[in-house]
Design a protein around this motif. Structure first.
Motif, PDB file in Angstrom:
ATOM      1  N   PRO A  33      59.182  45.647   9.545  1.00 51.92           N
ATOM      2  CA  PRO A  33      58.499  44.384   9.811  1.00 51.92           C
ATOM      3  C   PRO A  33      59.381  43.187   9.492  1.00 51.92           C
ATOM      4  CG  PRO A  33      57.785  45.256   7.712  1.00 51.92           C
ATOM      5  CD  PRO A  33      58.726  46.276   8.307  1.00 51.92           C
TER       6      PRO A  33
ATOM      7  N   SER B 142      54.894  40.985   9.718  1.00 57.00           N
ATOM      8  CA  SER B 142      54.579  41.196  11.130  1.00 57.00           C
ATOM      9  C   SER B 142      54.099  42.626  11.334  1.00 57.00           C
ATOM     10  CB  SER B 142      55.797  40.912  11.999  1.00 57.00           C
ATOM     11  OG  SER B 142      56.787  41.910  11.799  1.00 57.00           O
TER      12      SER B 142
ATOM     13  N   ARG C 254      49.828  46.609   7.187  1.00 53.82           N
ATOM     14  CA  ARG C 254      50.538  46.120   6.018  1.00 53.82           C
ATOM     15  C   ARG C 254      51.712  47.048   5.705  1.00 53.82           C
ATOM     16  NH1 ARG C 254      46.325  43.527   1.616  1.00 53.82           N
ATOM     17  NH2 ARG C 254      45.040  42.380   3.131  1.00 53.82           N
TER      18      ARG C 254
ATOM     19  N   THR D  34      49.028  41.035   6.791  1.00 53.91           N
ATOM     20  CA  THR D  34      49.738  40.783   8.047  1.00 53.91           C
ATOM     21  C   THR D  34      49.438  39.356   8.497  1.00 53.91           C
ATOM     22  OG1 THR D  34      47.904  41.501   9.441  1.00 53.91           O
ATOM     23  CG2 THR D  34      49.456  43.204   8.693  1.00 53.91           C
TER      24      THR D  34
ATOM     25  N   GLN E 220      52.554  40.735  16.280  1.00 55.08           N
ATOM     26  CA  GLN E 220      52.629  42.153  15.934  1.00 55.08           C
ATOM     27  C   GLN E 220      53.994  42.784  16.190  1.00 55.08           C
ATOM     28  OE1 GLN E 220      49.872  40.943  17.631  1.00 55.08           O
ATOM     29  NE2 GLN E 220      48.413  41.108  15.973  1.00 55.08           N
TER      30      GLN E 220
ATOM     31  N   LYS F 271      57.888  44.025  15.738  1.00 57.14           N
ATOM     32  CA  LYS F 271      58.679  44.581  14.656  1.00 57.14           C
ATOM     33  C   LYS F 271      60.139  44.701  15.097  1.00 57.14           C
ATOM     34  CE  LYS F 271      55.396  47.317  11.947  1.00 57.14           C
ATOM     35  NZ  LYS F 271      55.162  48.664  11.339  1.00 57.14           N
TER      36      LYS F 271
END
Length: 327
Positions: free
Chosen positions: A129, A228, A232, A241, A251, A253
């Motif tokens: 993330p 992101s 989590r 998040t 969202q 990654k």
């Protein structure tokens, strides 16, 4: 009964002929013990290098040959990608690369020494993330705290990233869009200088990878506000998040992928893919990657190519709106 002298001569002749044929044929002359190389476009000690070195010993067992890391640092990994383009396509050379090399670089750079089509996908290796973290100067403990603080004085709405033109740079602009903050980008030469500047209060916020922010967050020198992705981060279960904080549409990654030169045979690509899957399934490797904020995520070459295309679709309008391009 054959003449022993003649038989000896014949044996010597055959030995000489076979040696000549062996030397003349590159395919025969190549030793199966010659090491395979994983090219990494970043210096030793960085996160990409750490991942590659974690994999090499295990991959050597699966491939039946030594595997070494070949660091080709510089230009944000572009030197390594250009090197892979011209590397032997016999399965002896691959590259571990972050998503920037195949997703945002073609959108940002007007001239590249390689094309995405020069790199044959093997498999995604791991994903991670992005995080937004605040320095102690802001006093923010949550993302809504930071948004309120920045709106009181919009000139403070700046953020640092490890590199201009990187996905982290553009993720910061995306955060600015969803929070309605005029986020001004401050580029740094890597994740470590960014974190140091944040700890010193020189920049109020930073967009970085979870792994690069983790220790500073745990020590209280910076505060990770949001991650992101859809879930989590296991290493920071108390940090929400962006979507949980009221800001959906974030969202995305980052990830590392494994690539070969474009002309590499499907059989060689399949061999690397199978070996990587087995290595990433090992408990020790899985645990060590998770400990540095990386989620192992092997897949097919098609899945890696699909991830590239999906990433380009996400970032293209953001890059275009920013007007940020490099030669």
């Amino acid at each position: 009964m054959p003449d022993p002298t003649s038989l000896s001569c014949l044996r010597r002749y055959l030995a000489i002929a076979l040696a000549a044929a062996y030397a003349a044929s590159p395919a025969l002359a190549q030793s199966t013990d010659a090491p395979a190389r994983i090219v990494v476009g970043f210096p030793a000690g960085g996160s990409a290098d750490a991942v590659a070195r974690l994999l090499t010993e295990k991959l050597a067992v699966q491939l039946g040959r030594p595997v070494i890391v070949d660091n080709r640092p510089g230009a944000g990994g572009r030197i390594a990608a250009a090197a892979l383009k011209s590397a032997p396509s016999d399965g002896s050379v691959v590259m571990l690369a972050p998503e920037a090399l195949t997703v945002t670089n073609p959108l940002v750079f007007r001239k590249l020494a390689y094309a995405v089509s020069d790199l044959a996908p093997i498999s995604m290796v791991a994903e991670f993330p992005y995080v937004l973290a605040a320095s102690s100067a802001s006093g923010a403990k949550t993302l809504p705290d930071f948004v309120r603080w920045a709106r009181q004085s919009p000139e403070r709405a700046s953020f640092g990233s490890p590199a201009a033109g990187s996905p982290l740079h553009f993720f910061g602009l995306l955060v600015g869009q969803v929070t309605l903050l005029p986020m001004v980008h401050v580029p740094f030469q890597g994740g470590a200088p960014l974190v140091t500047a944040m700890a010193g209060g020189h920049v109020p916020a930073g967009i970085n990878t979870l792994g690069d922010m983790l220790e500073m967050h745990r020590s209280g020198k910076v505060q990770v506000l949001a991650v992101s992705g859809r879930e989590r981060a296991p290493l920071l279960p108390d940090v929400p998040t962006f979507a949980e904080s009221g800001y959906p549409g974030t969202q995305v990654k980052g990830w590392y992928g494994l690539y070969a030169p474009a002309a590499t045979s499907p059989a060689a690509i399949a061999q690397w893919n199978t070996a990587l899957r087995k290595v990433l399934a090992e408990r020790e490797v899985y645990a060590r990657l998770m400990a540095i904020g990386l989620q192992p995520k092997p897949g097919s070459p098609v899945e890696l190519r699909t991830a590239q295309e999906a990433g380009a679709a996400v970032w293209a309008p953001i890059v275009k709106a920013s007007g940020f391009y490099l030669d």
